[in-house]
Structure formats: C-alpha cells, structure tokens
Scaffold this motif. Structure first.
Motif, mmCIF file in Angstrom:
data_model
loop_
_atom_site.group_PDB
_atom_site.id
_atom_site.type_symbol
_atom_site.label_atom_id
_atom_site.label_comp_id
_atom_site.label_asym_id
_atom_site.label_seq_id
_atom_site.Cartn_x
_atom_site.Cartn_y
_atom_site.Cartn_z
ATOM 1 N N LEU A 71 0.840 -1.187 0.000
ATOM 2 C CA LEU A 71 0.000 0.000 0.000
ATOM 3 C C LEU A 71 0.878 1.240 0.000
ATOM 4 O O LEU A 71 1.753 1.382 0.849
ATOM 5 N N THR A 72 0.671 2.115 -0.938
ATOM 6 C CA THR A 72 1.385 3.381 -1.004
ATOM 7 C C THR A 72 0.378 4.518 -0.974
ATOM 8 O O THR A 72 -0.553 4.541 -1.777
ATOM 9 N N THR A 73 0.563 5.442 -0.028
ATOM 10 C CA THR A 73 -0.309 6.624 0.041
ATOM 11 C C THR A 73 0.550 7.868 -0.082
ATOM 12 O O THR A 73 1.639 7.937 0.481
ATOM 13 N N ARG A 74 0.051 8.841 -0.807
ATOM 14 C CA ARG A 74 0.795 10.081 -0.999
ATOM 15 C C ARG A 74 0.220 11.221 -0.169
ATOM 16 O O ARG A 74 0.757 12.316 -0.157
ATOM 17 N N ASN A 75 -0.854 10.952 0.506
ATOM 18 C CA ASN A 75 -1.470 11.937 1.380
ATOM 19 C C ASN A 75 -1.754 11.289 2.728
ATOM 20 O O ASN A 75 -1.313 10.174 3.013
ATOM 21 N N ASP A 76 -2.503 11.967 3.593
ATOM 22 C CA ASP A 76 -2.814 11.438 4.912
ATOM 23 C C ASP A 76 -3.633 10.162 4.806
ATOM 24 O O ASP A 76 -4.470 10.008 3.914
ATOM 25 N N LEU A 77 -3.372 9.252 5.743
ATOM 26 C CA LEU A 77 -4.131 8.012 5.830
ATOM 27 C C LEU A 77 -4.784 7.970 7.205
ATOM 28 O O LEU A 77 -4.105 8.053 8.226
ATOM 29 N N THR A 78 -6.087 7.859 7.245
ATOM 30 C CA THR A 78 -6.823 7.838 8.506
ATOM 31 C C THR A 78 -7.383 6.439 8.731
ATOM 32 O O THR A 78 -8.028 5.864 7.856
ATOM 33 N N VAL A 79 -7.106 5.887 9.905
ATOM 34 C CA VAL A 79 -7.632 4.584 10.307
ATOM 35 C C VAL A 79 -8.604 4.821 11.447
ATOM 36 O O VAL A 79 -8.239 5.366 12.486
ATOM 37 N N GLY A 80 -9.845 4.422 11.243
ATOM 38 C CA GLY A 80 -10.884 4.730 12.218
ATOM 39 C C GLY A 80 -10.825 3.892 13.475
ATOM 40 O O GLY A 80 -11.364 4.287 14.508
ATOM 41 N N ARG A 81 -10.179 2.732 13.409
ATOM 42 C CA ARG A 81 -10.088 1.866 14.578
ATOM 43 C C ARG A 81 -8.655 1.382 14.742
ATOM 44 O O ARG A 81 -7.724 2.002 14.257
ATOM 45 N N THR A 82 -8.485 0.254 15.419
ATOM 46 C CA THR A 82 -7.147 -0.263 15.715
ATOM 47 C C THR A 82 -6.437 -0.694 14.439
ATOM 48 O O THR A 82 -7.032 -1.329 13.566
ATOM 49 N N LEU A 83 -5.147 -0.345 14.359
ATOM 50 C CA LEU A 83 -4.307 -0.752 13.235
ATOM 51 C C LEU A 83 -3.383 -1.867 13.704
ATOM 52 O O LEU A 83 -2.566 -1.668 14.597
ATOM 53 N N PHE A 84 -3.521 -3.044 13.124
ATOM 54 C CA PHE A 84 -2.663 -4.174 13.443
ATOM 55 C C PHE A 84 -1.668 -4.373 12.311
ATOM 56 O O PHE A 84 -2.049 -4.401 11.136
ATOM 57 N N VAL A 85 -0.401 -4.526 12.651
ATOM 58 C CA VAL A 85 0.643 -4.783 11.658
ATOM 59 C C VAL A 85 1.282 -6.119 12.006
ATOM 60 O O VAL A 85 1.916 -6.261 13.050
ATOM 61 N N LYS A 86 1.116 -7.095 11.141
ATOM 62 C CA LYS A 86 1.670 -8.414 11.380
ATOM 63 C C LYS A 86 2.927 -8.613 10.541
ATOM 64 O O LYS A 86 3.202 -7.870 9.619
ATOM 65 N N GLY A 87 3.669 -9.632 10.877
ATOM 66 C CA GLY A 87 4.890 -9.917 10.130
ATOM 67 C C GLY A 87 6.119 -9.711 10.987
ATOM 68 O O GLY A 87 6.065 -9.175 12.094
ATOM 69 N N LEU A 88 7.261 -10.140 10.470
ATOM 70 C CA LEU A 88 8.517 -10.107 11.221
ATOM 71 C C LEU A 88 9.369 -8.884 10.925
ATOM 72 O O LEU A 88 10.369 -8.664 11.603
ATOM 73 N N GLU A 89 9.025 -8.105 9.937
ATOM 74 C CA GLU A 89 9.852 -6.973 9.549
ATOM 75 C C GLU A 89 9.540 -5.738 10.399
ATOM 76 O O GLU A 89 8.535 -5.668 11.109
ATOM 77 N N PHE A 90 10.426 -4.741 10.327
ATOM 78 C CA PHE A 90 10.254 -3.489 11.040
ATOM 79 C C PHE A 90 9.232 -2.590 10.344
ATOM 80 O O PHE A 90 9.020 -2.690 9.136
ATOM 81 N N ILE A 91 8.614 -1.739 11.117
ATOM 82 C CA ILE A 91 7.863 -0.628 10.559
ATOM 83 C C ILE A 91 8.858 0.513 10.354
ATOM 84 O O ILE A 91 9.456 1.001 11.320
ATOM 85 N N VAL A 92 9.111 0.917 9.134
ATOM 86 C CA VAL A 92 10.151 1.887 8.811
ATOM 87 C C VAL A 92 9.523 3.262 8.588
ATOM 88 O O VAL A 92 8.665 3.428 7.729
ATOM 89 N N LYS A 93 9.956 4.234 9.386
ATOM 90 C CA LYS A 93 9.510 5.618 9.203
ATOM 91 C C LYS A 93 10.670 6.418 8.628
ATOM 92 O O LYS A 93 11.748 6.481 9.218
ATOM 93 N N GLN A 94 10.463 7.032 7.479
ATOM 94 C CA GLN A 94 11.485 7.840 6.831
ATOM 95 C C GLN A 94 11.078 9.307 6.867
ATOM 96 O O GLN A 94 10.081 9.672 7.476
ATOM 97 N N GLY A 95 11.885 10.152 6.234
ATOM 98 C CA GLY A 95 11.597 11.588 6.207
ATOM 99 C C GLY A 95 12.627 12.394 6.964
ATOM 100 O O GLY A 95 12.286 13.228 7.811
ATOM 101 N N LEU A 96 13.916 12.137 6.695
ATOM 102 C CA LEU A 96 14.995 12.851 7.374
ATOM 103 C C LEU A 96 14.993 14.319 6.972
ATOM 104 O O LEU A 96 15.010 14.649 5.784
ATOM 105 N N GLN A 97 14.999 15.192 7.968
ATOM 106 C CA GLN A 97 14.978 16.630 7.708
ATOM 107 C C GLN A 97 16.360 17.122 7.292
ATOM 108 O O GLN A 97 17.382 16.503 7.591
ATOM 109 N N ASP A 98 16.403 18.259 6.606
ATOM 110 C CA ASP A 98 17.675 18.877 6.248
ATOM 111 C C ASP A 98 18.374 19.392 7.504
ATOM 112 O O ASP A 98 17.725 19.864 8.446
ATOM 113 N N PRO A 99 19.720 19.307 7.549
ATOM 114 C CA PRO A 99 20.440 19.750 8.746
ATOM 115 C C PRO A 99 20.264 21.245 9.003
ATOM 116 O O PRO A 99 20.261 22.059 8.080
ATOM 117 N N VAL A 100 20.137 21.598 10.273
ATOM 118 C CA VAL A 100 20.109 22.984 10.735
ATOM 119 C C VAL A 100 21.028 23.064 11.943
ATOM 120 O O VAL A 100 20.791 22.396 12.955
#
Length: 268
Positions: A71-100
């Motif tokens: 699943l790829t979303t380019r805008n906000d994703l709203t989940v109305g109830r509990t979000l379950f993520v199964k599997g052995l892999e990590f949940i990866v959050k990206q979006g490194l900001q520019d250095p200041v």
C-alpha cells in the motif's frame, strides 16, 4: 365523416402525434456503443467505460476483510479503529529533515492528548557527536525532553524518579532525594560527616595524646652506687667540673596531655 380534407386528429384516434412520439421514443437507427436498438441490447462494462466485477476485485480494496500485498499513500491516511501490523519486519519511518546547525531529525510518531498536550517520539542526530531516540512530552510550555543516546546513556531535562511519586529522585544538580536519606543525600552526608568528624574528634580528644612535655627539673643527689630516677622520668642535667654531691644530677617527668589533663607516663 372524415375525408382527405377533414382528417381525424391523433387524439381522436387515441395515438401519439409525431412530435409526441419523437419525444417518447428513440429511432431504431440509433445505436448504443455500436449496438442497434432493434432488439434487447446487452451492455458490458466496457461499453460504458467501466470495469467488470472481476476487474474491480483485482484493482480495489474491499471495505472490510480484504488483504493487500503493498500500500502506497501520498497523502494522509486515517484509520478509524485499531491498526494491526503483522509480520517479522520493522515498521520503517522515513523523512529525514535537512540539517540545521549540525542537527537533523526524523519524526516518528505523535500521540495527541487534550488541547496542547501531546507526546512526540523521534530520532535525532547532533552531527559529529551522537544520535539518540528522543521523547518530547509537551505540556503547553512546561515540556519534558528525554534522550536515549547511542552510547547507552540516558539524559533527562529534569529530575529522574524511581519507585513512583513518593520514590527516590535524581535532580539535575546531581543531588539524590529519597526516604533512605530522610530527604536529600547532600544534607544526609553533610550531617553525618559532620557528626562523624565530631565523634572522631571527641574520641581522639578523650583517648589520644594531644601534647607532650617535661616537668620542671628535680635535683638528684649522688647517693653512691647506682643512681636511678623514678619511673617515667629522664635525666635532664649532670654535674660538670664543679662537682657537688647534693646536686649531682637532675631529672624531669615526661607528661602527656589527654582529655585536657596532663598525665605522667609510666614504664612497663
């Protein structure tokens, strides 16, 4: 009588006029997507630029009970109830900001409370120094900041507690507070070190020698034979060329000062 000159009307014949028929019916020459209206017309999804059920099932997600591979979303994703993520892999959050100012950050998750209360979890790097998992507890200005650094150390912007609200606390100035110390450790140390010093000084004053002295000279006449001075004494003078048996020698007692009293020493 109807004649060629006097013809009946459509209403008199109980039929539609041409204009009424044109408004109600389609010409048989008209087609729908190339299919004539001369008989029943069977339209497919492709005839109206749509997908059939099989095609739709392969393209869209069911509202409930569906499974997707990616699943790829380019805008906000709203989940109305509990979000379950199964599997052995990590949940990866990206979006490194520019250095200041040699600082950069990747935002992780915000937990929103009432009003301006929220908690941020993020990864940050002070470039060239270290990086850390950060937690920001926002409270409308009275905020808390916590860092779990890559060297295993932990830093908090305020005091660190253990054992609940009434437990011990480590303060930013290095002081420790807890019931073991009856309050602040610094106060306990100051009091107990002072008491220990006083006790040691008092014991030393009462039991140890503070000073040593000799008493005034006492003359020792020459009585013949072996001449001995009393126990705890030392000779402090002897006759010279002007020999006088009555003042042949002199001695003094050795005294020590203990607990404010001068005492003569003895011999064992």
């Amino acid at each position: 009588m109807y004649t060629n000159a006097y013809k009946p009307t459509a209403a008199e014949l109980n039929v539609y006029s041409k204009s009424e028929s044109d408004a109600r019916y389609a010409y048989k020459s008209i087609t729908v997507n190339g299919k004539p209206l001369s008989s029943n017309v069977n339209l497919t999804a492709g005839d109206v630029n749509a997908w059939n059920k099989t095609e739709s099932d392969g393209r869209f997600i069911y509202k409930t009970g569906d499974t997707i591979e990616w699943l790829t979303t380019r805008n906000d994703l709203t989940v109305g109830r509990t979000l379950f993520v199964k599997g052995l892999e990590f949940i990866v959050k990206q979006g490194l900001q520019d250095p200041v100012n040699n600082y950069r950050q990747t935002n992780g998750m915000r937990i929103q409370g009432a009003g301006n209360l929220f908690v941020d979890i993020y990864q940050a790097e002070r470039m060239g120094e270290y990086h850390f998992l950060g937690i920001h507890v926002a409270n409308g200005g009275a905020d808390g900041w916590y860092e779990f650094r890559n060297d295993g150390s932990f830093y908090a912007g305020g005091k660190v507690g253990a054992g609940g609200g009434n437990g011990s606390k480590l303060h930013p100035d290095g002081n420790i507070e807890g019931s073991m110390w009856g309050g602040y450790l610094s106060n306990w140390l100051n009091q107990n070190i002072s008491n220990a010093q006083n006790n040691a000084q008092n014991w030393a004053y009462q039991n140890l020698v503070q000073n040593v002295r000799l008493t005034g000279r006492i003359n020792q006449p020459d009585t013949g034979g072996q001449v001995r001075v009393p126990d705890g004494c030392v000779f402090t003078g002897m006759s010279g060329a002007n020999y006088n048996p009555s003042i042949w020698g002199s001695y003094s007692y050795i005294q020590v000062l203990i607990n404010g009293t001068w005492r003569n020493i003895g011999t064992s």
